[in-house]
Design a protein around this motif. Structure first.
Motif, PDB file in Angstrom:
ATOM      1  N   THR A 199       0.852  -1.192   0.000  1.00 36.60           N
ATOM      2  CA  THR A 199       0.000   0.000   0.000  1.00 36.60           C
ATOM      3  C   THR A 199       0.891   1.248   0.000  1.00 36.60           C
ATOM      4  O   THR A 199       2.057   1.193   0.387  1.00 36.60           O
ATOM      5  N   GLY A 200       0.325   2.350  -0.444  1.00 35.65           N
ATOM      6  CA  GLY A 200       1.142   3.558  -0.570  1.00 35.65           C
ATOM      7  C   GLY A 200       2.262   3.361  -1.563  1.00 35.65           C
ATOM      8  O   GLY A 200       3.356   3.920  -1.424  1.00 35.65           O
ATOM      9  N   ALA A 201       1.973   2.584  -2.613  1.00 32.79           N
ATOM     10  CA  ALA A 201       3.021   2.109  -3.516  1.00 32.79           C
ATOM     11  C   ALA A 201       3.446   3.113  -4.569  1.00 32.79           C
ATOM     12  O   ALA A 201       4.383   2.851  -5.320  1.00 32.79           O
ATOM     13  N   THR A 202       2.772   4.260  -4.632  1.00 35.27           N
ATOM     14  CA  THR A 202       3.032   5.164  -5.749  1.00 35.27           C
ATOM     15  C   THR A 202       3.926   6.342  -5.394  1.00 35.27           C
ATOM     16  O   THR A 202       4.143   7.224  -6.228  1.00 35.27           O
ATOM     17  N   SER A 203       4.459   6.381  -4.168  1.00 40.96           N
ATOM     18  CA  SER A 203       5.370   7.483  -3.825  1.00 40.96           C
ATOM     19  C   SER A 203       6.227   7.106  -2.627  1.00 40.96           C
ATOM     20  O   SER A 203       5.923   6.162  -1.889  1.00 40.96           O
ATOM     21  N   GLY A 204       7.307   7.854  -2.436  1.00 39.42           N
ATOM     22  CA  GLY A 204       8.128   7.766  -1.238  1.00 39.42           C
ATOM     23  C   GLY A 204       8.620   6.380  -0.902  1.00 39.42           C
ATOM     24  O   GLY A 204       9.142   5.648  -1.752  1.00 39.42           O
ATOM     25  N   LEU A 212       0.184  -3.336  -6.464  1.00 40.27           N
ATOM     26  CA  LEU A 212       0.469  -1.971  -6.023  1.00 40.27           C
ATOM     27  C   LEU A 212      -0.843  -1.276  -5.679  1.00 40.27           C
ATOM     28  O   LEU A 212      -1.753  -1.199  -6.507  1.00 40.27           O
ATOM     29  N   VAL A 213      -0.934  -0.784  -4.450  1.00 44.09           N
ATOM     30  CA  VAL A 213      -2.139  -0.102  -3.993  1.00 44.09           C
ATOM     31  C   VAL A 213      -1.815   1.378  -3.800  1.00 44.09           C
ATOM     32  O   VAL A 213      -0.849   1.720  -3.095  1.00 44.09           O
ATOM     33  N   GLY A 214      -2.602   2.240  -4.410  1.00 42.72           N
ATOM     34  CA  GLY A 214      -2.356   3.673  -4.280  1.00 42.72           C
ATOM     35  C   GLY A 214      -3.552   4.468  -4.744  1.00 42.72           C
ATOM     36  O   GLY A 214      -4.622   3.914  -5.028  1.00 42.72           O
ATOM     37  N   ARG A 215      -3.364   5.795  -4.847  1.00 38.24           N
ATOM     38  CA  ARG A 215      -4.459   6.668  -5.273  1.00 38.24           C
ATOM     39  C   ARG A 215      -4.100   7.487  -6.506  1.00 38.24           C
ATOM     40  O   ARG A 215      -4.951   8.166  -7.062  1.00 38.24           O
ATOM     41  N   ASP A 216      -2.836   7.444  -6.914  1.00 38.01           N
ATOM     42  CA  ASP A 216      -2.376   8.230  -8.057  1.00 38.01           C
ATOM     43  C   ASP A 216      -2.226   7.302  -9.265  1.00 38.01           C
ATOM     44  O   ASP A 216      -1.290   6.508  -9.340  1.00 38.01           O
ATOM     45  N   ARG A 217      -3.149   7.414 -10.203  1.00 38.89           N
ATOM     46  CA  ARG A 217      -3.161   6.486 -11.337  1.00 38.89           C
ATOM     47  C   ARG A 217      -1.898   6.590 -12.190  1.00 38.89           C
ATOM     48  O   ARG A 217      -1.314   5.567 -12.571  1.00 38.89           O
ATOM     49  N   ARG A 252       3.290   4.161 -13.868  1.00 37.83           N
ATOM     50  CA  ARG A 252       4.742   4.171 -14.094  1.00 37.83           C
ATOM     51  C   ARG A 252       5.446   3.146 -13.203  1.00 37.83           C
ATOM     52  O   ARG A 252       6.370   2.463 -13.647  1.00 37.83           O
ATOM     53  N   ALA A 253       5.004   3.040 -11.946  1.00 41.74           N
ATOM     54  CA  ALA A 253       5.622   2.073 -11.033  1.00 41.74           C
ATOM     55  C   ALA A 253       5.380   0.644 -11.509  1.00 41.74           C
ATOM     56  O   ALA A 253       6.283  -0.211 -11.452  1.00 41.74           O
ATOM     57  N   SER A 254       4.177   0.382 -12.001  1.00 42.74           N
ATOM     58  CA  SER A 254       3.861  -0.952 -12.516  1.00 42.74           C
ATOM     59  C   SER A 254       4.718  -1.284 -13.731  1.00 42.74           C
ATOM     60  O   SER A 254       5.243  -2.394 -13.853  1.00 42.74           O
ATOM     61  N   GLU A 255       4.869  -0.329 -14.625  1.00 42.79           N
ATOM     62  CA  GLU A 255       5.673  -0.553 -15.826  1.00 42.79           C
ATOM     63  C   GLU A 255       7.134  -0.795 -15.474  1.00 42.79           C
ATOM     64  O   GLU A 255       7.796  -1.640 -16.074  1.00 42.79           O
ATOM     65  N   SER A 256       7.647  -0.055 -14.480  1.00 40.21           N
ATOM     66  CA  SER A 256       9.038  -0.252 -14.059  1.00 40.21           C
ATOM     67  C   SER A 256       9.235  -1.650 -13.496  1.00 40.21           C
ATOM     68  O   SER A 256      10.246  -2.308 -13.768  1.00 40.21           O
ATOM     69  N   GLN A 290       7.457  -4.316 -14.217  1.00 41.88           N
ATOM     70  CA  GLN A 290       7.318  -5.279 -15.301  1.00 41.88           C
ATOM     71  C   GLN A 290       8.585  -5.383 -16.138  1.00 41.88           C
ATOM     72  O   GLN A 290       8.892  -6.447 -16.687  1.00 41.88           O
ATOM     73  N   LYS A 291       9.332  -4.300 -16.228  1.00 43.21           N
ATOM     74  CA  LYS A 291      10.594  -4.331 -16.964  1.00 43.21           C
ATOM     75  C   LYS A 291      11.625  -5.227 -16.279  1.00 43.21           C
ATOM     76  O   LYS A 291      12.605  -5.640 -16.899  1.00 43.21           O
ATOM     77  N   LEU A 292      11.404  -5.518 -14.980  1.00 40.96           N
ATOM     78  CA  LEU A 292      12.295  -6.415 -14.237  1.00 40.96           C
ATOM     79  C   LEU A 292      11.732  -7.829 -14.191  1.00 40.96           C
ATOM     80  O   LEU A 292      12.015  -8.611 -13.283  1.00 40.96           O
ATOM     81  N   ASN A 293      10.907  -8.160 -15.177  1.00 40.34           N
ATOM     82  CA  ASN A 293      10.305  -9.489 -15.299  1.00 40.34           C
ATOM     83  C   ASN A 293       9.343  -9.824 -14.167  1.00 40.34           C
ATOM     84  O   ASN A 293       9.191 -10.983 -13.780  1.00 40.34           O
ATOM     85  N   CYS A 294       8.687  -8.794 -13.622  1.00 38.69           N
ATOM     86  CA  CYS A 294       7.702  -8.992 -12.567  1.00 38.69           C
ATOM     87  C   CYS A 294       6.302  -8.872 -13.143  1.00 38.69           C
ATOM     88  O   CYS A 294       6.059  -8.074 -14.044  1.00 38.69           O
ATOM     89  N   GLN A 295       5.405  -9.648 -12.568  1.00 41.28           N
ATOM     90  CA  GLN A 295       3.994  -9.400 -12.799  1.00 41.28           C
ATOM     91  C   GLN A 295       3.573  -8.319 -11.811  1.00 41.28           C
ATOM     92  O   GLN A 295       3.855  -8.425 -10.618  1.00 41.28           O
ATOM     93  N   ALA A 296       2.908  -7.290 -12.278  1.00 40.44           N
ATOM     94  CA  ALA A 296       2.526  -6.181 -11.407  1.00 40.44           C
ATOM     95  C   ALA A 296       1.128  -5.707 -11.766  1.00 40.44           C
ATOM     96  O   ALA A 296       0.819  -5.493 -12.936  1.00 40.44           O
ATOM     97  N   GLU A 297       0.310  -5.567 -10.755  1.00 41.25           N
ATOM     98  CA  GLU A 297      -1.065  -5.103 -10.938  1.00 41.25           C
ATOM     99  C   GLU A 297      -1.298  -3.896 -10.059  1.00 41.25           C
ATOM    100  O   GLU A 297      -0.891  -3.873  -8.889  1.00 41.25           O
ATOM    101  N   LEU A 298      -1.960  -2.881 -10.601  1.00 43.23           N
ATOM    102  CA  LEU A 298      -2.266  -1.659  -9.863  1.00 43.23           C
ATOM    103  C   LEU A 298      -3.730  -1.663  -9.451  1.00 43.23           C
ATOM    104  O   LEU A 298      -4.610  -1.932 -10.266  1.00 43.23           O
TER     105      LEU A 298
END
Length: 252
Positions: A10-15, A33-38, A43-47, A49-57
């Motif tokens: 949670t709070g995954a989109t900053s700091g 990734l849980v957050g409020r800033d789409r 951008r965090a999800s895409e980053s 995924q570039k490291l071969n991770c599955q990431a869902e926002l």
């Protein structure tokens, strides 16, 4: 079902939360990734995924218990398990008790305490059926020792520390480790947020450097590294602790 660790942040989109996402992404964890800033979340999800991770926002309010349940349910449906929950969402209010309004108090506890409780409760229900897991709560060193001008914030982080300890005892035999990381000053946007008098980022940073025995403030990456360790196999016998990471501030 994935064999990598499945991690909710949670709070995954900053700091600190964003740094935690980067740290787990480097281990090729599957991330929610849980957050409020789409946009920041995208951008965090895409980053990741570039490291071969599955990431869902997932966007929503951590103080909504139904949203917490939804995140956990969606994670289980997508990945089949939850190994780690990192509760990093939070806000700060720089006011004494007499200057804190009822709304201020409610907002602080909604973001800093309700979110931790709702997400932890939902995650534990899953972890106890799959052999255990790890919860790391991002608290604060001012939840351990207090600080002038931060009444509601101190109270909320103190609540997180004791919730951590109580839940750790409740679920120790279920192999669920629950710990708190207690940062001091960290070089994030929150460090310069909410000051009553106009100050520059450099002034705030220097003030915190001067008051830290180590002579500098922490980086978000350092907080993330401790979080990563507490969620690792090397920390399996660590539960119910609140670890200051503040350059020696709470040592005095």
């Amino acid at each position: 079902m994935t064999h990598s660790k499945v991690v909710i942040v949670t709070g995954a989109t900053s700091g600190i939360g964003e740094a935690v996402v980067e740290a787990f992404a480097a281990t090729e964890a599957s991330l929610v990734l849980v957050g409020r800033d789409r946009e920041r979340g995208r951008r965090a999800s895409e980053s990741a995924q570039k490291l071969n991770c599955q990431a869902e926002l997932m966007l929503g309010d951590v103080a909504d218990s139904a949203f917490a349940d939804q995140v956990v349910s969606s994670t289980l449906k997508r990945f089949g398990k939850i190994d780690v929950l990192v509760n990093s969402a939070g806000i700060i209010l720089r006011r004494s008790a007499v200057d804190t309004t009822d709304d201020d108090w409610s907002q602080i506890f909604d973001a800093n305490v309700k979110g931790v409780f709702y997400f932890s409760r939902a995650a534990v229900k899953s972890m106890r059926t799959t052999g255990g897991g790890s919860i790391v709560n991002i608290a604060s060193n001012v939840g351990l020792v207090g600080c002038p001008g931060l009444a509601a914030y101190c109270a909320s982080k103190g609540a997180v520390v004791l919730l951590t300890k109580a839940m750790a005892l409740d679920h120790a035999k279920e192999q669920i480790n629950i710990n708190a990381v207690c940062p001091g000053a960290v070089d994030t946007p929150m460090l310069v947020a909410g000051h009553s008098k106009p100050v520059t980022a450099d002034e705030v940073l220097q003030r915190n450097i001067d008051s830290t025995p180590r002579g500098r403030v922490a980086t978000p990456k350092e907080i993330a590294c401790l979080t990563l360790f507490l969620a690792s196999e090397g920390a399996r016998h660590i539960t119910g602790v609140a670890i200051p990471i503040d350059g020696g501030v709470t040592a005095g």
